[in-house]
Design an enzyme around this catalytic site. Structure first.
Site, PDB file in Angstrom:
ATOM      1  N   LYS A 110       0.845  -1.194   0.000  1.00 29.40           N
ATOM      2  CA  LYS A 110       0.000   0.000   0.000  1.00 29.40           C
ATOM      3  C   LYS A 110       0.878   1.241   0.000  1.00 29.40           C
ATOM      4  CE  LYS A 110      -3.732  -2.409   2.412  1.00 29.40           C
ATOM      5  NZ  LYS A 110      -4.580  -2.479   3.627  1.00 29.40           N
ATOM      6  N   GLY A 138      -7.337  -3.983   1.633  1.00 26.08           N
ATOM      7  CA  GLY A 138      -8.525  -3.938   2.470  1.00 26.08           C
ATOM      8  C   GLY A 138      -8.157  -3.698   3.922  1.00 26.08           C
ATOM      9  N   ALA A 142      -2.251  -7.268   9.975  1.00 31.81           N
ATOM     10  CA  ALA A 142      -1.582  -8.567   9.885  1.00 31.81           C
ATOM     11  C   ALA A 142      -1.654  -9.360  11.187  1.00 31.81           C
ATOM     12  CB  ALA A 142      -0.129  -8.368   9.469  1.00 31.81           C
ATOM     13  N   LYS A 193      -5.225   6.002   2.357  1.00 28.77           N
ATOM     14  CA  LYS A 193      -5.743   5.979   3.736  1.00 28.77           C
ATOM     15  C   LYS A 193      -4.625   6.089   4.763  1.00 28.77           C
ATOM     16  CE  LYS A 193      -4.299   1.648   4.347  1.00 28.77           C
ATOM     17  NZ  LYS A 193      -3.522   1.045   5.457  1.00 28.77           N
ATOM     18  N   SER A 256      -2.315  -0.086  13.970  1.00 29.75           N
ATOM     19  CA  SER A 256      -1.932   0.513  12.692  1.00 29.75           C
ATOM     20  C   SER A 256      -0.614   1.269  12.828  1.00 29.75           C
ATOM     21  CB  SER A 256      -3.032   1.474  12.217  1.00 29.75           C
ATOM     22  OG  SER A 256      -2.536   2.367  11.251  1.00 29.75           O
TER      23      SER A 256
END
Length: 356
Positions: A110, A138, A142, A193, A256
Site C-alpha cells: 500500500k 482492504g 496482519a 488511507k 496501525s
C-alpha cells in the site's frame, strides 16, 4: 509421486507477507517465502514464527522460507509481492529472470513510487508485461489475521482469472476475499488511507473527541475519493472494503503503524523519533509528500493532506493546523451529489452578498 497442490510464492518477510503465506498454507498450498535475513529464515523454518514482525503468532509449518529467489519462484502459480514501496521495484527486477507470463502476480503493498507517481501494480505491469496482475487490499491488520480473526479483503484486477485464483487460494473460514475490477481505485485507496491514519493518531494524542474522529474519517474519505476519481478511479470503490473499510480500521486501531506514528507526533515527538520507535515502515509518511505534490500539479483540493504535510515537514503544531482547517470556507458534503462550485454559487444569493 507428483505433488498436485498449488504452489504459492510470497516475496517479503514482513508482517503481512508472513500472514498471507500462512493463510495459503492453511488452504493446502505449497508455500515458499522469500526474504533476505538469514536469521529470520532459520527461525521461520525451525520455530515457525516471525519474532521480528509477528511475535507470538504461529506460522503454518508448511511455509518454507528461503533467500533463494529462483527456488522460491520455481513452478509458482501465484506470486504475492509484499515488499515496502521503497524497495518494490528493486525486488521485482531481481525476480524478473525467474518470472513467467503464466504466473499470477499480486501486489499487497500500500504505497506509491515517487518516480512518476506509480502504484505497485503499474510497476509490475511495466516491468513484466504479463497479463495476470492484481492488487490485494482492504482492512487487513496482519496481527489479527495471524490470530485468525474474521477478516475480509479485496482482490482487484482487470483479469477474471486473477480474481478467481486469488479467491480460491486465500478464501477460508477466517479470511474472505471479495472481487473488484477497479484495480487503480482499490490500490489508491490502500495507499491514500495511510495519510489520514497519521492524522487520526495525532487527533487521539491531542485528546480530541468522537465527533472529531468521525469528522476526520468522513472528510478523509471525501478527500480520498476526490483525488482518486480525478485520476480515473471509480467513486463507488470507496464505499467498499478497500475504501471506507480500510480507512476505518487504519484510523481506529492502535495496531496501525501509521496511526502509531501520528500518535507519537501528537505527543510532541519528532518525525524521526516516531518512525524510529515504530521499527517498521509507515508508508503514509512518504505518501503525504507525494500526494500533496500530485494534488498541487493536478489542481485537486486536498486540505487534510496539505495540513498534514505542514505538520510533518514544516513543523506546524498539530493543534494549530486543526484550528486552521476548521476556519476554511465551508463546502459540499458529498461532492458527487452537490458540487463545491454549486455551494459557492449559492452563497451569492444571500442578502448582502457582493456582486461578482
Amino acid at each position: 509421486m507428483t505433488d498436485e497442490r498449488p504452489k504459492v510464492a510470497v516475496l517479503g518477510g514482513g508482517s503481512f507477507g508472513t500472514a498471507i503465506a500462512s493463510i495459503a498454507a492453511d488452504n493446502g498450498a505449497r508455500v515458499n517465502q522469500w526474504l533476505r535475513d538469514p536469521a529470520l529464515i532459520e527461525q521461520i523454518n525451525r520455530e515457525h514464527r516471525n519474532a521480528r514482525y509477528l511475535p507470538d503468532y504461529a506460522i503454518n509449518p508448511a511455509v518454507v522460507a528461503s533467500g533463494d529467489m529462483q527456488e522460491v519462484l520455481r513452478d509458482a502459480e501465484l506470486v504475492f509481492i509484499a515488499i515496502p514501496s521503497s524497495a518494490f521495484l528493486t525486488v521485482v527486477r531481481q525476480a524478473l529472470p525467474w518470472l513467467k507470463p503464466t504466473q499470477i502476480l499480486v501486489s499487497t503493498t500500500k504505497g506509491i513510487q515517487e518516480d512518476g507517481f506509480k502504484l505497485m501494480s503499474q510497476i509490475l505491469e511495466e516491468e513484466t508485461g504479463f497479463p495476470h496482475i492484481g492488487v490485494l487490499s482492504g482492512p487487513n491488520l496482519a496481527s489479527e489475521i495471524a490470530q485468525k480473526h474474521l477478516t475480509a479483503t479485496v482482490i482487484a484486477s482487470d483479469d477474471p482469472l486473477t480474481r478467481a485464483r486469488v479467491q480460491s487460494a486465500l478464501g477460508c473460514d477466517y479470511f474472505r476475499v471479495y472481487a473488484s475490477n477497479d484495480r487503480y481505485g482499490v490500490e489508491l485507496g490502500g495507499a491514500l488511507k495511510n495519510i489520514y491514519a497519521i492524522a487520526a493518531g495525532m487527533a487521539a494524542a491531542l485528546g480530541m473527541g468522537e465527533n472529531t474522529r468521525s469528522m476526520l474519517m468522513t472528510r478523509a474519505l471525501a478527500e480520498m475519493s476526490r483525488f482518486a476519481v480525478a485520476l480515473g478511479a471509480n467513486p463507488l470503490t470507496f464505499i467498499g472494503l478497500a475504501g471506507v473499510g480500510d480507512l476505518i480500521v487504519t484510523c481506529s486501531s492502535k495496531l496501525s503503524r501509521n496511526y502509531r506514528v501520528g500518535f507519537a507526533l501528537g505527543e510532541d515527538k519528532t518525525l524521526e523519533e516516531a518512525v524510529t520507535a515504530l521499527g517498521q515502515v509507515a508508508e503514509g509518511v512518504n505518501t503525504v509528500s507525494l500526494v500533496r505534490e500530485k494534488a498541487r500539479r493536478e489542481h485537486i483540493y486536498m486540505p487534510l493532506a496539505e495540513g498534514l504535510y505542514q505538520v510533518l515537514f514544516n513543523g506546524v503544531p498539530a493543534r494549530q493546523m486543526a484550528q486552521m482547517l476548521m476556519q476554511q470556507e465551508q463546502s459540499s458534503d458529498v461532492e458527487f451529489i452537490l458540487s463545491r462550485q454549486d455551494v459557492f454559487e449559492a452563497r451569492r444569493l444571500e442578502p448582502g452578498a457582493e456582486e461578482t
